[in-house]
Design a protein around this motif. Structure first.
Motif, PDB file in Angstrom:
ATOM      1  N   ASN A 167       4.184  32.546 -12.324  1.00 41.13           N
ATOM      2  CA  ASN A 167       3.146  32.646 -11.239  1.00 41.13           C
ATOM      3  C   ASN A 167       3.617  33.730 -10.238  1.00 41.13           C
ATOM      4  O   ASN A 167       2.881  34.374  -9.547  1.00 41.13           O
ATOM      5  CB  ASN A 167       3.283  31.107 -10.409  1.00 41.13           C
ATOM      6  CG  ASN A 167       4.640  30.997 -10.022  1.00 41.13           C
ATOM      7  OD1 ASN A 167       5.503  30.808 -10.391  1.00 41.13           O
ATOM      8  ND2 ASN A 167       4.497  30.705  -8.453  1.00 41.13           N
ATOM      9  N   TYR A 168       4.968  34.104  -9.778  1.00 44.14           N
ATOM     10  CA  TYR A 168       5.383  35.103  -9.143  1.00 44.14           C
ATOM     11  C   TYR A 168       4.876  36.609  -9.751  1.00 44.14           C
ATOM     12  O   TYR A 168       4.332  37.443  -8.812  1.00 44.14           O
ATOM     13  CB  TYR A 168       7.013  34.908  -8.839  1.00 44.14           C
ATOM     14  CG  TYR A 168       7.110  35.450  -7.335  1.00 44.14           C
ATOM     15  CD1 TYR A 168       7.325  34.626  -6.500  1.00 44.14           C
ATOM     16  CD2 TYR A 168       7.106  36.657  -6.992  1.00 44.14           C
ATOM     17  CE1 TYR A 168       7.772  34.817  -5.065  1.00 44.14           C
ATOM     18  CE2 TYR A 168       7.323  37.239  -5.527  1.00 44.14           C
ATOM     19  CZ  TYR A 168       7.752  36.357  -4.824  1.00 44.14           C
ATOM     20  OH  TYR A 168       7.760  36.626  -3.331  1.00 44.14           O
ATOM     21  N   ASN A 188       0.914  27.511 -12.341  1.00 38.57           N
ATOM     22  CA  ASN A 188       1.389  27.197 -10.893  1.00 38.57           C
ATOM     23  C   ASN A 188       1.721  25.625 -10.613  1.00 38.57           C
ATOM     24  O   ASN A 188       1.661  25.238  -9.753  1.00 38.57           O
ATOM     25  CB  ASN A 188       0.489  27.815  -9.680  1.00 38.57           C
ATOM     26  CG  ASN A 188       1.399  27.886  -8.626  1.00 38.57           C
ATOM     27  OD1 ASN A 188       2.500  27.938  -8.537  1.00 38.57           O
ATOM     28  ND2 ASN A 188       0.569  27.605  -7.566  1.00 38.57           N
ATOM     29  N   GLU A 189       1.515  24.954 -12.063  1.00 38.50           N
ATOM     30  CA  GLU A 189       1.743  23.220 -11.782  1.00 38.50           C
ATOM     31  C   GLU A 189       3.207  23.128 -11.876  1.00 38.50           C
ATOM     32  O   GLU A 189       3.820  23.354 -12.873  1.00 38.50           O
ATOM     33  CB  GLU A 189       0.767  22.769 -12.967  1.00 38.50           C
ATOM     34  CG  GLU A 189       1.077  21.070 -12.828  1.00 38.50           C
ATOM     35  CD  GLU A 189       0.188  20.515 -13.907  1.00 38.50           C
ATOM     36  OE1 GLU A 189      -0.724  19.622 -13.364  1.00 38.50           O
ATOM     37  OE2 GLU A 189      -0.212  21.073 -14.685  1.00 38.50           O
ATOM     38  N   TYR A 190       3.434  22.382 -10.987  1.00 38.37           N
ATOM     39  CA  TYR A 190       5.074  21.868 -10.813  1.00 38.37           C
ATOM     40  C   TYR A 190       5.300  20.618 -11.657  1.00 38.37           C
ATOM     41  O   TYR A 190       4.751  19.585 -11.008  1.00 38.37           O
ATOM     42  CB  TYR A 190       5.548  21.872  -9.240  1.00 38.37           C
ATOM     43  CG  TYR A 190       5.803  22.942  -8.745  1.00 38.37           C
ATOM     44  CD1 TYR A 190       6.913  23.880  -8.676  1.00 38.37           C
ATOM     45  CD2 TYR A 190       4.860  23.604  -7.885  1.00 38.37           C
ATOM     46  CE1 TYR A 190       7.354  24.834  -7.970  1.00 38.37           C
ATOM     47  CE2 TYR A 190       5.009  25.002  -7.108  1.00 38.37           C
ATOM     48  CZ  TYR A 190       6.417  25.457  -7.282  1.00 38.37           C
ATOM     49  OH  TYR A 190       6.295  26.839  -6.646  1.00 38.37           O
ATOM     50  N   LEU A 191       5.865  20.587 -12.765  1.00 41.28           N
ATOM     51  CA  LEU A 191       6.095  19.507 -13.444  1.00 41.28           C
ATOM     52  C   LEU A 191       7.464  18.985 -13.190  1.00 41.28           C
ATOM     53  O   LEU A 191       8.480  18.945 -13.914  1.00 41.28           O
ATOM     54  CB  LEU A 191       5.849  19.665 -14.951  1.00 41.28           C
ATOM     55  CG  LEU A 191       4.579  20.105 -15.539  1.00 41.28           C
ATOM     56  CD1 LEU A 191       4.822  20.252 -16.966  1.00 41.28           C
ATOM     57  CD2 LEU A 191       3.510  19.385 -14.857  1.00 41.28           C
ATOM     58  N   ASN A 192       7.743  18.565 -11.813  1.00 45.54           N
ATOM     59  CA  ASN A 192       8.790  17.837 -11.390  1.00 45.54           C
ATOM     60  C   ASN A 192       9.053  16.319 -11.960  1.00 45.54           C
ATOM     61  O   ASN A 192       7.959  15.950 -12.622  1.00 45.54           O
ATOM     62  CB  ASN A 192       8.837  17.699  -9.824  1.00 45.54           C
ATOM     63  CG  ASN A 192       8.758  18.952  -9.022  1.00 45.54           C
ATOM     64  OD1 ASN A 192       9.915  19.855  -9.288  1.00 45.54           O
ATOM     65  ND2 ASN A 192       7.849  19.327  -8.532  1.00 45.54           N
ATOM     66  N   GLU A 193      10.075  15.881 -12.252  1.00 39.63           N
ATOM     67  CA  GLU A 193      10.193  14.593 -12.764  1.00 39.63           C
ATOM     68  C   GLU A 193       9.730  13.553 -12.107  1.00 39.63           C
ATOM     69  O   GLU A 193       9.225  12.554 -12.928  1.00 39.63           O
ATOM     70  CB  GLU A 193      11.916  14.226 -12.846  1.00 39.63           C
ATOM     71  CG  GLU A 193      12.547  15.064 -14.014  1.00 39.63           C
ATOM     72  CD  GLU A 193      13.923  14.510 -14.313  1.00 39.63           C
ATOM     73  OE1 GLU A 193      14.143  13.423 -14.900  1.00 39.63           O
ATOM     74  OE2 GLU A 193      15.049  15.044 -13.327  1.00 39.63           O
ATOM     75  N   ASP A 194       9.205  13.622 -11.045  1.00 42.37           N
ATOM     76  CA  ASP A 194       8.679  12.565 -10.089  1.00 42.37           C
ATOM     77  C   ASP A 194       7.094  12.942  -9.753  1.00 42.37           C
ATOM     78  O   ASP A 194       6.586  12.355  -9.061  1.00 42.37           O
ATOM     79  CB  ASP A 194       9.266  12.197  -8.727  1.00 42.37           C
ATOM     80  CG  ASP A 194       9.709  13.559  -7.926  1.00 42.37           C
ATOM     81  OD1 ASP A 194       9.011  14.646  -8.378  1.00 42.37           O
ATOM     82  OD2 ASP A 194       9.946  13.437  -6.817  1.00 42.37           O
ATOM     83  N   CYS A 222       9.026  23.868 -20.192  1.00 42.04           N
ATOM     84  CA  CYS A 222       8.677  24.661 -18.815  1.00 42.04           C
ATOM     85  C   CYS A 222       9.582  25.099 -17.981  1.00 42.04           C
ATOM     86  O   CYS A 222      10.924  24.795 -18.274  1.00 42.04           O
ATOM     87  CB  CYS A 222       7.513  23.754 -17.949  1.00 42.04           C
ATOM     88  SG  CYS A 222       6.331  22.998 -18.949  1.00 42.04           S
ATOM     89  N   GLY A 223       9.237  26.251 -17.003  1.00 43.24           N
ATOM     90  CA  GLY A 223      10.333  26.561 -15.945  1.00 43.24           C
ATOM     91  C   GLY A 223       9.693  26.298 -14.771  1.00 43.24           C
ATOM     92  O   GLY A 223       9.367  25.061 -14.502  1.00 43.24           O
ATOM     93  N   HIS A 224       9.606  27.200 -13.762  1.00 38.47           N
ATOM     94  CA  HIS A 224       8.712  26.781 -12.380  1.00 38.47           C
ATOM     95  C   HIS A 224       9.355  26.049 -11.307  1.00 38.47           C
ATOM     96  O   HIS A 224       9.731  26.207 -10.029  1.00 38.47           O
ATOM     97  CB  HIS A 224       7.317  26.424 -12.729  1.00 38.47           C
ATOM     98  CG  HIS A 224       6.490  26.515 -11.493  1.00 38.47           C
ATOM     99  ND1 HIS A 224       6.458  27.526 -10.768  1.00 38.47           N
ATOM    100  CD2 HIS A 224       5.583  25.829 -11.214  1.00 38.47           C
ATOM    101  CE1 HIS A 224       5.393  27.556  -9.931  1.00 38.47           C
ATOM    102  NE2 HIS A 224       4.928  26.509 -10.176  1.00 38.47           N
ATOM    103  N   THR A 225      10.206  24.617 -11.596  1.00 40.52           N
ATOM    104  CA  THR A 225      10.663  23.925 -10.725  1.00 40.52           C
ATOM    105  C   THR A 225      12.155  24.511 -10.207  1.00 40.52           C
ATOM    106  O   THR A 225      12.538  24.116  -9.405  1.00 40.52           O
ATOM    107  CB  THR A 225      10.588  22.734 -11.426  1.00 40.52           C
ATOM    108  OG1 THR A 225      11.673  22.667 -12.112  1.00 40.52           O
ATOM    109  CG2 THR A 225       9.230  22.196 -11.672  1.00 40.52           C
TER     110      THR A 225
END
Length: 231
Positions: free
Chosen positions: A62-63, A127-133, A151-154
């Motif tokens: 995304n950056y 740009n979707e944040y797949l955080n654990e929660d 994935c990465g990003h988080t």
């Protein structure tokens, strides 16, 4: 087959050089990078050149998209990014800008009967944040037709199982958010239908990166984030 998965280097040359040597010592057959080569760190061109020189497969971050578009469509419109995004875009060579534009948003590879999807944010949005929660995580994995989503990003590494599907995050090479300044990546050890996941955490010369950031006049809060592993 051993695949090292890296991401979120963010212009941190010292971190990626250290990670690369560590990966070689662990006898990886291939390296896949999930994007965000640029942003925050002092060496955007050098990092892109390094990745290209090593012929590492890369998906779009995304950056990186924000840098070549010079827009805040994919990153937060905050004080750090207001400085770092145009600063990075101004320094990237035309050749490296065109390279970032050429990157795919996702990559799917098959190993036997296993289908593995590699993406920066998720398979449906860089740009979707797949955080654990993340409240939509079950929905994301229900609609995912592959076997493994990486994935990465988080910037936070984790492993999560959804029935027969596996969700992985490799963390960050150059801008960790684990409460420590160490970079992280993962290795997929694929043997027939079995996939073993190993998370790696490594130290590198953070002081050298911080000194270069100070010389370039990069924001103090950005330097502190890289030095502490706290956003």
């Amino acid at each position: 087959m051993r695949i090292a998965v890296i991401s979120d280097i963010h212009g941190n040359l010292e971190a990626i050089k250290t990670a690369y040597l560590d990966i070689l010592e662990r006898n990886a057959d291939n390296i896949i990078c999930l994007g965000d080569l640029t942003g925050y760190g002092p060496y955007p061109n050098e990092v892109v050149d390094f990745i290209r020189e090593k012929r590492i497969l890369v998906t779009l971050g995304n950056y990186d998209a924000s840098v070549y578009e010079r827009k805040f469509n994919y990153i937060r419109d905050n004080e750090i990014n207001k400085f770092c995004m145009p600063w990075t875009a101004d320094r990237l060579t035309k050749r490296n800008i065109e390279y970032l534009k050429s990157l795919p948003e996702r990559m799917t590879l098959k190993y036997g009967r296993k289908e593995i999807c590699f993406a920066h944010g998720s398979y449906r949005d860089i740009n979707e944040y797949l955080n654990e929660d993340y409240e939509k995580l079950d929905e994301v994995m229900k609609d995912f037709f592959g076997d493994v989503l990486v994935c990465g990003h988080t910037h936070i590494p984790y492993k999560k199982i959804f029935g027969e599907k596996l969700l992985l995050n490799d963390g960050s090479i150059g801008k960790p958010k684990i409460g420590r300044p160490n970079g992280t990546y993962l290795i997929l050890d694929i043997n027939n239908e079995n996939i073993k996941v190993e998370f790696i955490e490594f130290k590198y010369d953070t002081n050298k990166t911080a000194d270069a950031m100070r010389k370039e006049g990069l924001p103090l809060s950005c330097i502190e984030g890289i030095m502490t592993g706290i956003e």
